[in-house]
Design a protein around this motif. Structure first.
Motif, PDB file in Angstrom:
ATOM      1  N   GLY A   1       0.804  -1.224   0.000  1.00  0.00           N
ATOM      2  CA  GLY A   1       0.000   0.000   0.000  1.00  0.00           C
ATOM      3  C   GLY A   1       0.835   1.271   0.000  1.00  0.00           C
ATOM      4  O   GLY A   1       0.578   2.203  -0.782  1.00  0.00           O
ATOM      5  N   ALA A   2       1.836   1.348   0.883  1.00  0.00           N
ATOM      6  CA  ALA A   2       2.675   2.548   0.966  1.00  0.00           C
ATOM      7  C   ALA A   2       3.431   2.762  -0.336  1.00  0.00           C
ATOM      8  O   ALA A   2       3.556   3.888  -0.832  1.00  0.00           O
ATOM      9  N   ALA A   3       3.939   1.672  -0.911  1.00  0.00           N
ATOM     10  CA  ALA A   3       4.690   1.770  -2.164  1.00  0.00           C
ATOM     11  C   ALA A   3       3.795   2.237  -3.304  1.00  0.00           C
ATOM     12  O   ALA A   3       4.177   3.098  -4.110  1.00  0.00           O
ATOM     13  N   ARG A   4       2.598   1.679  -3.386  1.00  0.00           N
ATOM     14  CA  ARG A   4       1.670   2.082  -4.457  1.00  0.00           C
ATOM     15  C   ARG A   4       1.308   3.554  -4.333  1.00  0.00           C
ATOM     16  O   ARG A   4       1.211   4.278  -5.332  1.00  0.00           O
ATOM     17  N   LEU A   5       1.079   4.000  -3.096  1.00  0.00           N
ATOM     18  CA  LEU A   5       0.755   5.409  -2.881  1.00  0.00           C
ATOM     19  C   LEU A   5       1.920   6.292  -3.318  1.00  0.00           C
ATOM     20  O   LEU A   5       1.728   7.326  -3.973  1.00  0.00           O
TER      21      LEU A   5
ATOM     22  N   ALA B   1       5.131  11.177  -4.334  1.00  0.00           N
ATOM     23  CA  ALA B   1       5.557  11.716  -3.046  1.00  0.00           C
ATOM     24  C   ALA B   1       6.843  11.059  -2.562  1.00  0.00           C
ATOM     25  O   ALA B   1       7.102   9.887  -2.827  1.00  0.00           O
ATOM     26  N   THR B   2       7.631  11.832  -1.844  1.00  0.00           N
ATOM     27  CA  THR B   2       8.840  11.320  -1.222  1.00  0.00           C
ATOM     28  C   THR B   2       8.480  10.421  -0.046  1.00  0.00           C
ATOM     29  O   THR B   2       7.564  10.722   0.715  1.00  0.00           O
ATOM     30  N   VAL B   3       9.198   9.311   0.095  1.00  0.00           N
ATOM     31  CA  VAL B   3       9.020   8.410   1.233  1.00  0.00           C
ATOM     32  C   VAL B   3      10.177   8.606   2.196  1.00  0.00           C
ATOM     33  O   VAL B   3      11.331   8.394   1.832  1.00  0.00           O
ATOM     34  N   ILE B   4       9.872   9.020   3.417  1.00  0.00           N
ATOM     35  CA  ILE B   4      10.886   9.181   4.457  1.00  0.00           C
ATOM     36  C   ILE B   4      10.720   8.050   5.464  1.00  0.00           C
ATOM     37  O   ILE B   4       9.679   7.954   6.125  1.00  0.00           O
ATOM     38  N   PRO B   5      11.715   7.175   5.605  1.00  0.00           N
ATOM     39  CA  PRO B   5      11.614   6.077   6.573  1.00  0.00           C
ATOM     40  C   PRO B   5      11.937   6.563   7.984  1.00  0.00           C
ATOM     41  O   PRO B   5      12.799   7.429   8.170  1.00  0.00           O
ATOM     42  N   ILE B   6      11.240   6.023   8.955  1.00  0.00           N
ATOM     43  CA  ILE B   6      11.492   6.328  10.361  1.00  0.00           C
ATOM     44  C   ILE B   6      11.568   5.016  11.134  1.00  0.00           C
ATOM     45  O   ILE B   6      10.662   4.189  11.055  1.00  0.00           O
ATOM     46  N   GLY B   7      12.650   4.832  11.845  1.00  0.00           N
ATOM     47  CA  GLY B   7      12.774   3.681  12.733  1.00  0.00           C
ATOM     48  C   GLY B   7      12.493   4.121  14.155  1.00  0.00           C
ATOM     49  O   GLY B   7      12.896   5.212  14.567  1.00  0.00           O
ATOM     50  N   GLN B   8      11.767   3.312  14.895  1.00  0.00           N
ATOM     51  CA  GLN B   8      11.461   3.656  16.283  1.00  0.00           C
ATOM     52  C   GLN B   8      11.739   2.461  17.188  1.00  0.00           C
ATOM     53  O   GLN B   8      11.635   1.310  16.769  1.00  0.00           O
TER      54      GLN B   8
ATOM     55  N   LEU C   1      13.117   5.793  -5.247  1.00  0.00           N
ATOM     56  CA  LEU C   1      12.031   5.117  -5.954  1.00  0.00           C
ATOM     57  C   LEU C   1      11.822   5.635  -7.376  1.00  0.00           C
ATOM     58  O   LEU C   1      10.995   5.087  -8.110  1.00  0.00           O
ATOM     59  N   ASP C   2      12.540   6.688  -7.783  1.00  0.00           N
ATOM     60  CA  ASP C   2      12.269   7.312  -9.078  1.00  0.00           C
ATOM     61  C   ASP C   2      12.360   6.340 -10.245  1.00  0.00           C
ATOM     62  O   ASP C   2      11.626   6.465 -11.231  1.00  0.00           O
ATOM     63  N   ASP C   3      13.259   5.367 -10.154  1.00  0.00           N
ATOM     64  CA  ASP C   3      13.428   4.426 -11.255  1.00  0.00           C
ATOM     65  C   ASP C   3      12.259   3.451 -11.371  1.00  0.00           C
ATOM     66  O   ASP C   3      12.155   2.725 -12.370  1.00  0.00           O
ATOM     67  N   LEU C   4      11.373   3.440 -10.373  1.00  0.00           N
ATOM     68  CA  LEU C   4      10.250   2.500 -10.371  1.00  0.00           C
ATOM     69  C   LEU C   4       8.920   3.158 -10.736  1.00  0.00           C
ATOM     70  O   LEU C   4       7.908   2.470 -10.861  1.00  0.00           O
ATOM     71  N   ARG C   5       8.922   4.465 -10.883  1.00  0.00           N
ATOM     72  CA  ARG C   5       7.653   5.162 -11.148  1.00  0.00           C
ATOM     73  C   ARG C   5       7.211   4.893 -12.578  1.00  0.00           C
ATOM     74  O   ARG C   5       7.977   5.039 -13.530  1.00  0.00           O
ATOM     75  N   SER C   6       5.956   4.469 -12.715  1.00  0.00           N
ATOM     76  CA  SER C   6       5.394   4.178 -14.027  1.00  0.00           C
ATOM     77  C   SER C   6       3.888   4.368 -13.969  1.00  0.00           C
ATOM     78  O   SER C   6       3.292   4.403 -12.891  1.00  0.00           O
ATOM     79  N   THR C   7       3.266   4.515 -15.113  1.00  0.00           N
ATOM     80  CA  THR C   7       1.812   4.653 -15.188  1.00  0.00           C
ATOM     81  C   THR C   7       1.281   3.615 -16.159  1.00  0.00           C
ATOM     82  O   THR C   7       1.627   3.646 -17.342  1.00  0.00           O
TER      83      THR C   7
ATOM     84  N   ALA D   1       5.773  -2.264  -7.478  1.00  0.00           N
ATOM     85  CA  ALA D   1       5.258  -2.039  -6.118  1.00  0.00           C
ATOM     86  C   ALA D   1       5.960  -2.954  -5.122  1.00  0.00           C
ATOM     87  O   ALA D   1       6.278  -2.544  -3.998  1.00  0.00           O
ATOM     88  N   ARG D   2       6.229  -4.183  -5.534  1.00  0.00           N
ATOM     89  CA  ARG D   2       6.919  -5.128  -4.651  1.00  0.00           C
ATOM     90  C   ARG D   2       8.363  -4.711  -4.412  1.00  0.00           C
ATOM     91  O   ARG D   2       8.866  -4.780  -3.281  1.00  0.00           O
ATOM     92  N   ILE D   3       9.033  -4.271  -5.474  1.00  0.00           N
ATOM     93  CA  ILE D   3      10.417  -3.824  -5.319  1.00  0.00           C
ATOM     94  C   ILE D   3      10.479  -2.604  -4.409  1.00  0.00           C
ATOM     95  O   ILE D   3      11.326  -2.506  -3.510  1.00  0.00           O
ATOM     96  N   ALA D   4       9.569  -1.661  -4.633  1.00  0.00           N
ATOM     97  CA  ALA D   4       9.528  -0.454  -3.811  1.00  0.00           C
ATOM     98  C   ALA D   4       9.259  -0.795  -2.351  1.00  0.00           C
ATOM     99  O   ALA D   4       9.857  -0.203  -1.436  1.00  0.00           O
ATOM    100  N   THR D   5       8.384  -1.762  -2.114  1.00  0.00           N
ATOM    101  CA  THR D   5       8.075  -2.177  -0.745  1.00  0.00           C
ATOM    102  C   THR D   5       9.307  -2.753  -0.061  1.00  0.00           C
ATOM    103  O   THR D   5       9.587  -2.449   1.103  1.00  0.00           O
ATOM    104  N   ARG D   6      10.053  -3.577  -0.788  1.00  0.00           N
ATOM    105  CA  ARG D   6      11.280  -4.153  -0.212  1.00  0.00           C
ATOM    106  C   ARG D   6      12.280  -3.053   0.132  1.00  0.00           C
ATOM    107  O   ARG D   6      12.953  -3.112   1.176  1.00  0.00           O
ATOM    108  N   ARG D   7      12.395  -2.062  -0.714  1.00  0.00           N
ATOM    109  CA  ARG D   7      13.320  -0.961  -0.433  1.00  0.00           C
ATOM    110  C   ARG D   7      12.888  -0.174   0.807  1.00  0.00           C
ATOM    111  O   ARG D   7      13.717   0.207   1.644  1.00  0.00           O
ATOM    112  N   ILE D   8      11.601   0.083   0.911  1.00  0.00           N
ATOM    113  CA  ILE D   8      11.091   0.833   2.059  1.00  0.00           C
ATOM    114  C   ILE D   8      11.338   0.062   3.350  1.00  0.00           C
ATOM    115  O   ILE D   8      11.824   0.617   4.337  1.00  0.00           O
TER     116      ILE D   8
END
Length: 229
Positions: free
Chosen positions: A143-147, A153-160, A193-199, A206-213
């Motif tokens: 879901g986050a990757a698809r969005l 939008a830029t994805v900023i990871p946060i570890g807690q 993620l720019d290399d994965l953006r497509s329409t 989406a799966r690759i982006a999710t793994r990166r996130i």
């Protein structure tokens, strides 16, 4: 322009953030990255966080508010039916997710609108509190990757880390507030993620982006935890 909480909520937010701050010990690292990347192009950002406790949304929310960001969480729709809590979530602009409904995609459409007006969306990519017995991040949902791929939008990871000392994992019950617990938050650099953006967005991208996130989040959690995975 990014929006702020309704005037009627601002006092309550200040009280909640103040109490949270007083009852915990803040260990915040690289928080300046939030100010650097959030809304830098007039659009909102996606804040992707690991999920370790039923109390960590309160702690993450307080962390973000104290760093100048009013967060919009994607939250379980069932929470919006809880007396008192539900109306507060709606008034605060939080986004309900109907996980098993045919209209589940409506949450992403709502999140797209939030991002377009410059607000930030908080997502737990795992979709729920981790099932890992040691609370390491588990496999993420797309879901986050698809969005991110759809919105640009830029994805900023946060570890807690630290919320588990108050209430461990999926447990419910009386939180262990005293003595004050150390709550660590570490903000990472944007996920590439720019290399994965497509329409349209492809399932594979989406799966690759999710793994990166999830990889980015896990690396941050590893830095915060005293032991390595």
């Amino acid at each position: 322009m990014p929006t702020t909480p309704a005037r009627s909520l601002r006092g309550l937010v200040r009280v909640v953030v103040g109490v949270t701050t007083a009852l915990t010990r803040s260990d915040w690292r690289a928080a300046d990255r939030l100010r650097t990347f959030a809304g830098e192009d007039g659009r909102g950002v996606i804040l992707a966080v690991n999920h370790i406790s039923n109390v960590d949304p309160l702690l993450v929310g307080s962390f973000l508010v104290r760093n100048g960001i009013w967060p919009r969480f994607l939250a379980k729709a069932s929470l919006f039916g809880v007396p008192v809590l539900g109306p507060l979530l709606r008034a605060a602009g939080q986004i309900p997710v109907l996980r098993t409904s045919a209209t589940a995609g409506d949450a992403l459409e709502h999140a797209m609108t939030v991002l377009e007006r410059g607000d930030s969306v908080v997502i737990y990519p795992e979709g729920t509190i981790t099932d890992d017995p040691e609370l390491w991040p588990m496999k993420g949902k797309t879901g986050a990757a698809r969005l991110a791929l759809r919105s640009g939008a830029t994805v900023i990871p946060i570890g807690q880390w630290g919320a588990q000392q108050i209430l461990y994992g999926k447990r419910s019950g009386c939180p262990r507030i005293l003595p004050p617990k150390r709550i660590s938050m570490l903000v990472g650099d944007p996920v590439r993620l720019d290399d994965l953006r497509s329409t349209p967005v492809t399932t594979e991208n989406a799966r690759i982006a999710t793994r990166r996130i999830m990889s980015a989040i896990t690396e941050l959690v590893e830095e915060l935890r005293p032991e390595q995975r």
